[in-house]
Write a protein that holds these residues in place. Structure first.
Motif, PDB file in Angstrom:
ATOM      1  N   UNK B  83      -2.094 -11.690  -2.786  1.00 17.12           N
ATOM      2  CA  UNK B  83      -2.680 -12.166  -4.037  1.00 17.12           C
ATOM      3  C   UNK B  83      -1.678 -12.900  -4.917  1.00 17.12           C
ATOM      4  N   UNK B  84      -2.192 -13.728  -5.761  1.00 15.70           N
ATOM      5  CA  UNK B  84      -1.350 -14.438  -6.719  1.00 15.70           C
ATOM      6  C   UNK B  84      -0.849 -13.437  -7.763  1.00 15.70           C
ATOM      7  N   UNK B  85       0.207 -13.836  -8.430  1.00 15.77           N
ATOM      8  CA  UNK B  85       0.738 -12.987  -9.498  1.00 15.77           C
ATOM      9  C   UNK B  85      -0.340 -12.687 -10.544  1.00 15.77           C
ATOM     10  N   UNK B  86      -1.139 -13.680 -10.888  1.00 18.30           N
ATOM     11  CA  UNK B  86      -2.186 -13.473 -11.886  1.00 18.30           C
ATOM     12  C   UNK B  86      -3.195 -12.426 -11.422  1.00 18.30           C
ATOM     13  N   UNK B  87      -3.606 -12.560 -10.143  1.00 21.48           N
ATOM     14  CA  UNK B  87      -4.569 -11.619  -9.588  1.00 21.48           C
ATOM     15  C   UNK B  87      -3.992 -10.200  -9.558  1.00 21.48           C
ATOM     16  N   UNK B  88      -2.726 -10.097  -9.159  1.00 20.49           N
ATOM     17  CA  UNK B  88      -2.107  -8.771  -9.086  1.00 20.49           C
ATOM     18  C   UNK B  88      -2.006  -8.160 -10.482  1.00 20.49           C
ATOM     19  N   UNK B  89      -1.599  -8.969 -11.429  1.00 19.55           N
ATOM     20  CA  UNK B  89      -1.500  -8.505 -12.811  1.00 19.55           C
ATOM     21  C   UNK B  89      -2.866  -8.032 -13.317  1.00 19.55           C
ATOM     22  N   UNK B  90      -3.895  -8.842 -13.025  1.00 18.01           N
ATOM     23  CA  UNK B  90      -5.241  -8.514 -13.468  1.00 18.01           C
ATOM     24  C   UNK B  90      -5.678  -7.142 -12.944  1.00 18.01           C
ATOM     25  N   UNK B  91      -5.362  -6.909 -11.668  1.00 16.20           N
ATOM     26  CA  UNK B  91      -5.756  -5.634 -11.074  1.00 16.20           C
ATOM     27  C   UNK B  91      -5.021  -4.454 -11.697  1.00 16.20           C
ATOM     28  N   UNK B  92      -3.765  -4.634 -11.967  1.00 15.86           N
ATOM     29  CA  UNK B  92      -3.031  -3.521 -12.561  1.00 15.86           C
ATOM     30  C   UNK B  92      -3.518  -3.248 -13.977  1.00 15.86           C
ATOM     31  N   UNK B  93      -3.848  -4.325 -14.689  1.00 18.77           N
ATOM     32  CA  UNK B  93      -4.316  -4.149 -16.060  1.00 18.77           C
ATOM     33  C   UNK B  93      -5.611  -3.326 -16.081  1.00 18.77           C
ATOM     34  N   UNK B  94      -6.486  -3.543 -15.099  1.00 24.52           N
ATOM     35  CA  UNK B  94      -7.711  -2.740 -15.000  1.00 24.52           C
ATOM     36  C   UNK B  94      -7.350  -1.267 -14.918  1.00 24.52           C
ATOM     37  N   UNK B  95      -6.372  -0.967 -14.075  1.00 20.28           N
ATOM     38  CA  UNK B  95      -5.958   0.420 -13.871  1.00 20.28           C
ATOM     39  C   UNK B  95      -5.303   0.997 -15.124  1.00 20.28           C
ATOM     40  N   UNK B  96      -4.474   0.191 -15.774  1.00 21.29           N
ATOM     41  CA  UNK B  96      -3.822   0.655 -17.002  1.00 21.29           C
ATOM     42  C   UNK B  96      -4.850   0.899 -18.106  1.00 21.29           C
ATOM     43  N   UNK B  97      -5.800  -0.012 -18.216  1.00 25.29           N
ATOM     44  CA  UNK B  97      -6.809   0.157 -19.260  1.00 25.29           C
ATOM     45  C   UNK B  97      -7.631   1.421 -19.019  1.00 25.29           C
ATOM     46  N   UNK B  98      -7.937   1.664 -17.748  1.00 27.31           N
ATOM     47  CA  UNK B  98      -8.686   2.885 -17.434  1.00 27.31           C
ATOM     48  C   UNK B  98      -7.887   4.111 -17.893  1.00 27.31           C
ATOM     49  N   UNK B  99      -6.594   4.082 -17.635  1.00 32.32           N
ATOM     50  CA  UNK B  99      -5.737   5.198 -18.037  1.00 32.32           C
ATOM     51  C   UNK B  99      -5.693   5.339 -19.556  1.00 32.32           C
ATOM     52  N   UNK B 100      -5.645   4.203 -20.256  1.00 32.46           N
ATOM     53  CA  UNK B 100      -5.592   4.265 -21.722  1.00 32.46           C
ATOM     54  C   UNK B 100      -6.895   4.806 -22.305  1.00 32.46           C
ATOM     55  N   UNK B 101      -8.011   4.438 -21.682  1.00 31.34           N
ATOM     56  CA  UNK B 101      -9.290   4.988 -22.145  1.00 31.34           C
ATOM     57  C   UNK B 101      -9.276   6.504 -21.985  1.00 31.34           C
ATOM     58  N   UNK B 102      -8.798   6.948 -20.834  1.00 32.76           N
ATOM     59  CA  UNK B 102      -8.745   8.393 -20.611  1.00 32.76           C
ATOM     60  C   UNK B 102      -7.804   9.072 -21.609  1.00 32.76           C
ATOM     61  N   UNK B 103      -6.664   8.448 -21.848  1.00 35.05           N
ATOM     62  CA  UNK B 103      -5.706   9.026 -22.797  1.00 35.05           C
ATOM     63  C   UNK B 103      -6.346   9.177 -24.175  1.00 35.05           C
ATOM     64  N   UNK B 104      -7.112   8.163 -24.569  1.00 31.29           N
ATOM     65  CA  UNK B 104      -7.747   8.232 -25.880  1.00 31.29           C
ATOM     66  C   UNK B 104      -8.671   9.443 -25.959  1.00 31.29           C
ATOM     67  N   UNK B 105      -9.463   9.662 -24.903  1.00 31.25           N
ATOM     68  CA  UNK B 105     -10.406  10.774 -24.938  1.00 31.25           C
ATOM     69  C   UNK B 105      -9.703  12.119 -24.791  1.00 31.25           C
ATOM     70  N   UNK B 106      -8.517  12.092 -24.191  1.00 36.50           N
ATOM     71  CA  UNK B 106      -7.740  13.336 -24.093  1.00 36.50           C
ATOM     72  C   UNK B 106      -6.900  13.530 -25.353  1.00 36.50           C
ATOM     73  N   UNK B 107      -7.040  12.591 -26.295  1.00 37.90           N
ATOM     74  CA  UNK B 107      -6.275  12.654 -27.540  1.00 37.90           C
ATOM     75  C   UNK B 107      -4.778  12.741 -27.283  1.00 37.90           C
TER      76      UNK B 107
END
Lengths: 134, 134, 134, 134
Positions: B83-107
DNA sequence: GTGGTCTAGACCACG
DNA sequence: GTGGTCTAGACCACG
């Protein structure tokens, strides 16, 4: 509340709803006390079955994200997690480790993961303005 | 290759295999060129259905983690993400955002998420030494 | 597993199943690792809908009472509550206070409530014998 | 009569009223002969539907907690339970057993349940003094 | 109006 | 075989 169901997504419909509502709450597009559409409205809007919409809301309620009031629809719940600090930490570490494994396969080095995380925090926790509730 | 199937995990068995192989590659317990057990052996060792093991390997191949050479078993593929750097970055950001959503709900506040991420990096990228079990 | 649905009970069918399974686990008629009937079997035996039986099992799983394994039915879960001591205490106090209010209306004095509680403990936690797991 | 309706409580409003009135009687904040507000007043104070308030009073009357004298409003009924000792004992045992099942799943040992019960008795049966709010 | 329960029945994933 | 998802549609409780 702007949700999008992707029928080609292997994630079940109700889970897509759950994830998207959680994301809206996390990025403060929905705040504690805000009303969400009735199950009937949501089902009609998304063109899904009422039972499917109800299942999503029930899970969100079980997760402490929504509160449902007597025949008056649901609202976003106040915070107050019910888990111990250890349990919460454990859950987040699972999520972080999953992200790190993915980063490795994407050949993104750890320092870059930290940098991207800090970016995302900056972007998603945008400045509350005067009048906004903290 | 030391995998552990948890029958009480709601994740399907084939997905548990996929995730664990990816994790072993990510922590460098498995390196490019290393041989992995045959489908038949893996199924016997883990006492899972041969079709289940085959499905896992097939997915790992599709993901570019394994390479199967006709009649010679499978090996860990060379990196070389497609994958291109942009595509790879995009995929990781999805994963990071998912983690941040969870962190928010876990306070769990963002700074703590960063701190925990750095912890996990320190713990999971420790180079395996001779004698360490995979 | 001997469950009885009472159609005249205002408690929903799925909740009756949940309560009775919990009671069987609490009195050790069902122990960790024991298999429970498949959803299809349970539904057929109780002459209820499969979805209703499934809902009961899903709630029991969410409550940590059952574990469901890949297309292999469910078993009674090992213990290990996920709540903090404060949360657990809080929940029990709610239940105790409800009992005390009821005792008052039944004109049963507090000392008698304590005596009856001790009776029920003696009766329901009957002696584990040699070979029994603690 | 100081009642608090919690709209986020899944218990229906009328049941919340019933439970709280019973609790006030149980802790002797309300005593036999005491007047309670009219249905109309209660509904206005709590800002609930008049039918909901009426349903609560009707259930309290059926339970022997209130007595309504035509055109003179309702008062707390004299004790004088209508059930035999056996029946009253049977009902309390149901409640105690339910509590013990919950304690088991919360992994709270029986001795601790007894200790907590004694605590609650000490706290809830403290005689209200002049000036205490009901 | 609101949400909750239940059924009948289809179809899919997993192993 | 097992459980999970989804729909259509009925009926009820609450207020």
């Amino acid at each position: 509340m702007d949700l999008r169901i992707d029928p080609s997504n292997s994630l079940p419909i109700y889970a897509q709803v759950v994830d998207q509502v959680k994301a809206l709450v996390a990025c403060r597009a929905l705040r504690p006390g805000d009303a969400v559409p009735s199950i009937r409205d949501l089902a009609a809007t998304l063109r899904i079955n009422r039972n499917t919409a109800a299942k999503a809301y029930q899970l969100l309620e079980a997760d402490g994200v929504l509160e449902t009031r007597q025949g008056q629809g649901s609202v976003v719940a106040e915070g107050g997690t019910r888990w111990s600090w250890e349990e919460r930490r454990r859950r987040l570490v699972v999520s972080l480790d999953r992200t790190l494994v993915e980063a490795h396969h994407l050949e993104i080095p750890p320092e870059e993961v930290v940098r991207l995380l800090e970016d995302r925090i900056r972007i998603t926790t945008r400045r509350p303005r005067a009048g906004d509730k903290a």
